[in-house]
Every structure is written in structure tokens, then in C-alpha cells.
Design an enzyme around this catalytic site. Structure first.
Site, short mmCIF file in Angstrom:
data_model
loop_
_atom_site.label_atom_id
_atom_site.label_comp_id
_atom_site.label_asym_id
_atom_site.label_seq_id
_atom_site.Cartn_x
_atom_site.Cartn_y
_atom_site.Cartn_z
N ASP A 127 0.86 -1.18 0.00
CA ASP A 127 0.00 0.00 0.00
C ASP A 127 0.90 1.23 0.00
O ASP A 127 2.02 1.20 0.51
CB ASP A 127 -0.90 -0.02 1.24
CG ASP A 127 -2.06 0.94 1.12
OD1 ASP A 127 -2.18 1.61 0.08
OD2 ASP A 127 -2.85 1.02 2.07
N ASP A 152 -8.30 -7.22 0.28
CA ASP A 152 -7.49 -7.31 1.51
C ASP A 152 -8.30 -6.73 2.65
O ASP A 152 -9.16 -5.87 2.45
CB ASP A 152 -6.17 -6.54 1.37
CG ASP A 152 -6.36 -5.05 1.64
OD1 ASP A 152 -6.06 -4.59 2.75
OD2 ASP A 152 -6.84 -4.33 0.72
N CYS A 182 -12.92 -28.60 8.55
CA CYS A 182 -11.92 -27.59 8.18
C CYS A 182 -10.53 -28.21 8.26
O CYS A 182 -10.21 -28.95 9.19
CB CYS A 182 -12.03 -26.38 9.10
SG CYS A 182 -10.75 -25.12 8.84
N CYS A 204 -7.62 -26.47 8.52
CA CYS A 204 -6.61 -25.55 9.06
C CYS A 204 -5.88 -26.20 10.23
O CYS A 204 -6.35 -27.17 10.81
CB CYS A 204 -7.26 -24.24 9.48
SG CYS A 204 -8.03 -24.28 11.12
N CYS A 230 -8.15 -26.53 13.45
CA CYS A 230 -9.25 -27.50 13.41
C CYS A 230 -8.76 -28.94 13.28
O CYS A 230 -9.46 -29.88 13.68
CB CYS A 230 -10.20 -27.15 12.27
SG CYS A 230 -11.13 -25.62 12.55
N HIS A 245 -6.84 -20.05 11.59
CA HIS A 245 -8.14 -20.55 11.12
C HIS A 245 -8.82 -19.53 10.24
O HIS A 245 -9.33 -19.87 9.15
CB HIS A 245 -9.05 -20.91 12.29
CG HIS A 245 -10.46 -21.15 11.85
ND1 HIS A 245 -10.89 -22.36 11.33
CD2 HIS A 245 -11.54 -20.32 11.79
CE1 HIS A 245 -12.15 -22.26 10.98
NE2 HIS A 245 -12.58 -21.03 11.24
#
Length: 379
Positions: free
Chosen positions: A90, A272, A310, A312, A315, A341
Site C-alpha cells: 500500500d 485485503d 476444516c 486448518c 481445526c 483458522h
């Protein structure tokens, strides 16, 4: 750079962008690492494991703390943070909005009072481009002003006209920098930013002006800064059609899963937002059935993962009860697991979106996803 549209479904587009730092698949969500790190003790190896394609860092913050010259001496931001995939920086333009009490705007640029130690910093289009060149990011954003969405018409008009003049200076400076022998990334890309608050006519005119400049990509800025969701979607409806279809379209700082689903349906393919990391650090976890507040006592003995099925790191191994215990005990691991997560959830949702567009079922996917999220209490 090569941007190639692979499929469309209504206004939703599925594409790939090839850069000097690799090829990414869109629509995509960029994981926000403002000062070259994802808040919540998440490493770049973690980012790869959860499917991150692009990391986003901030020009102003890296200039103020650590310094772009040090990072250039290290070989650029990719080497500094050990990340070999694309990085978008940015420009510092959002800080013109967020640090309104610490800055003064004039035609040459903006004088900031550092939020760290109070010393004065001047940043204009040339300085922003120079800092981003030192960082050697894949994509540099043009320096702009983000006016308040409901500012009066005359202020927005003057601000947008100045942003256009700054964009011309940004492009000229980037061309100069990319020609220098000591520039690390001579293939750095430049995205321009459409502004205009919630004034249709200014938004459309500005989109047409910057589209004529044939930049590498185009962003829509100045949204999610006070307007309603309905106003945001309306601005996308009237603005996106005036930006080049054959270039990346980036909605800056947005947003919730529902915001993203709606924006994809309007032709946006880059996003984003700090929501998944910020909310994760406060124990709020995103799921297909709404957002969970893991501090709630009802999860005290809950043996289930945050979301069934999930993949991740949280999880796969841990229960809601254990993560709640970590959060209550103020252990960093609790925040880290929630952030991992949430980022995995966002990245996986983008994979689902890409698949739905390819299979020409995006409308149905969007409606079902939103229905499921709202039923669970998405905030």
C-alpha cells in the site's frame, strides 16, 4: 505482467495474474502483514501452508519503523521476510485518511507527524514510489488521498483531481526508478486508485480518466470508511464497468465474507482486510455458519473443532474448549490458532469462489453462502 481471464459468470471473473514473483489465481484475498508480519505470530511458512497467494505490507509503516533503506540493503522485502510469492505494498495513501489529525495535505504531498515518536515525515508521489521501490514489492500502489466517504462535493472534487495529478507523477517516477541499475525489482507493477467518496459522477469520471492511462491494475479506494454496505455495493455497480475488464480490479480494505461475495459478483478480483487477523486475536472465528465468539462460556466443554471438516492447523488438532482455555489464559497460542483458522477460511472461500465461477454457478453459490452465514449470525 500477464493478466488472463479464464472464465466469467455474469460480471464475476476468474483470472490469473503472472508476475515476476509468480502466478496467482483470482479472485484472491491478500493476507495483511502491515509491517512485514501477520499479527498473531504467523510465519511465512504458515502462510504457505494455509494457501496464501499474496502478502500485503504498508509503505508508511515500514518507512517509519525499521526503514525502507535498511530493507533495500537486505535485498528487498521478499528476502527480508523470507517470502518468495507476490507482495503488494500500500502506498501510504490510506494513512492520509487514518492519521487525519497528524498530517497536512498540499499539492506537493503530505506532511505527517509520526505516530511513533512525533517527528515530521514528508511523503508525496515520488517519495512513496521511492520507498516502494526500495521495498521491491511486486505491486506498488499509487499515492492518493482517501477522502471521507461523505465529505462535501467540493472537497471530494478537489481531492480526486489532486489524486489524478499525483498518479501522473507516480507513473513517471516509477518509470525512472525501474530504469536505474541499483533497483532491485525492475518489473515492479503500478496500480492506480479510483476515488470519489459516494458521488457517482466523480467516481465514474475518475475511473474513466485513470483507465485511459493503461496502468497494470486498478483499485477502488475510499470504501469501507463510513458508508453503508448498500452504498458500497452501489459504488461498485456504477464504477467497475468503467475500469478495464482486462486488468486486475482491487477493492481496497474490504472486508467481511459477505462483502467479498457481493464484490466478486460485481467484477472485483483482489481483496485485503485486517478483519480475519484482528477478529482472530480477539477470539472471533469465521465459519460457514456465522462467526463464533470463542470466549463464550457455551464452548467451555465443546470437543468440536472451530468448524467441522476444516483443514486448518487449529481445526485438525484442537477443540473449541482448548482454544477457549488458551484465550482465557491469554496464551499467544490461542490467538495464533484463531488467526490461522480465519486466514485459512478466507483463502478457502476464495478457492470455492474461483471454482463456482469456472462452473458457471456463482450466483447460486453466493446466495447459499450468504444464507448460511446470516443464519449463523454474521456480524
Amino acid at each position: 505482467m500477464r493478466y488472463r481471464i479464464l472464465a466469467t459468470d455474469g460480471r464475476a471473473k476468474r483470472a490469473e495474474l503472472t508476475t515476476v514473483h509468480g502466478t496467482v489465481q483470482t479472485p484472491l484475498f491478500m493476507n495483511v502483514g502491515t509491517v512485514a508480519a501477520i499479527k498473531g505470530a504467523v510465519s511465512t511458512d504458515d502462510l504457505k501452508a494455509i494457501g496464501t497467494q499474496v502478502e500485503l505490507s504498508n509503505t508508511y509503516h515500514l518507512h517509519v519503523r525499521t526503514g525502507n533503506k535498511l530493507i533495500k540493503a537486505f535485498g528487498g522485502l521478499h528476502k527480508f521476510m523470507h517470502w518468495d510469492r507476490p507482495i503488494l505494498t500500500d502506498s501510504g495513501g490510506f494513512q492520509v485518511f487514518s492519521l487525519a489529525g497528524l498530517r497536512k495535505i498540499r499539492e506537493e504531498g503530505v506532511t505527517f507527524q509520526s505516530h511513533i515518536d512525533g517527528h515530521k515525515i514528508f511523503m508525496g508521489p515520488e517519495e512513496s514510489m521511492q520507498i516502494q521501490s526500495d521495498l521491491a514489492s511486486t505491486i506498488a500502489m499509487a499515492f492518493d488521498e482517501c477522502p471521507p466517504s461523505h465529505a462535501d462535493y467540493d472537497y471530494i472534487r478537489r481531492s480526486v483531481d489532486r489524486t489524478t495529478r499525483w498518479l501522473v507523477r507516480c507513473r513517471k517516477e516509477m518509470e525512472r526508478l525501474n530504469s536505474l541499475p541499483d533497483t532491485i525489482n525492475k518489473e515492479q507493477l503500478l496500480f492506480g486508485i479510483d476515488q470519489g467518496g459516494v458521488v457517482d459522477a466523480i467516481r465514474i469520471e475518475h475511473a474513466q480518466e485513470i483507465a485511459a492511462m493503461d496502468l497494470d491494475g486498478y483499485a477502488i479506494g475510499g470504501l469501507a470508511v463510513g458508508e453503508t454496505h448498500e452504498e458500497m455495493y452501489h459504488i461498485l455497480d456504477v464504477t467497475v464497468p468503467h475500469l478495464p475488464q482486462d486488468k486486475p480490479t482491487y477493492l481496497m480494505g474490504v472486508g467481511t465474507p459477505i462483502n467479498i461475495l457481493e464484490a466478486v459478483d460485481r467484477g472485483v478480483d483482489f481483496f485485503d482486510c485486517v478483519y480475519p487477523t484482528r477478529n482472530g486475536r480477539h477470539g472471533h472465528a469465521y465459519t460457514d455458519h456465522g462467526r463464533l465468539n470463542l470466549f463464550n462460556q457455551k464452548y467451555e466443554l465443546d470437543p468440536r473443532p472451530i468448524q467441522e471438516g476444516c483443514g486448518c492447523p487449529a481445526c485438525r488438532s484442537y477443540s473449541r474448549a482448548y482454544i477457549r482455555h488458551l484465550l482465557k489464559a491469554k496464551e499467544m497460542l490461542g490467538m495464533r490458532l484463531c488467526v490461522l483458522h480465519n486466514l485459512y477460511f478466507y483463502n478457502t472461500m476464495m478457492e470455492e469462489i474461483r471454482c463456482a465461477i469456472e462452473e458457471h454457478r456463482y450466483k447460486a453459490y453466493k446466495e447459499e453462502k450468504i444464507k448460511s452465514i446470516l443464519a449463523g449470525g454474521e456480524m
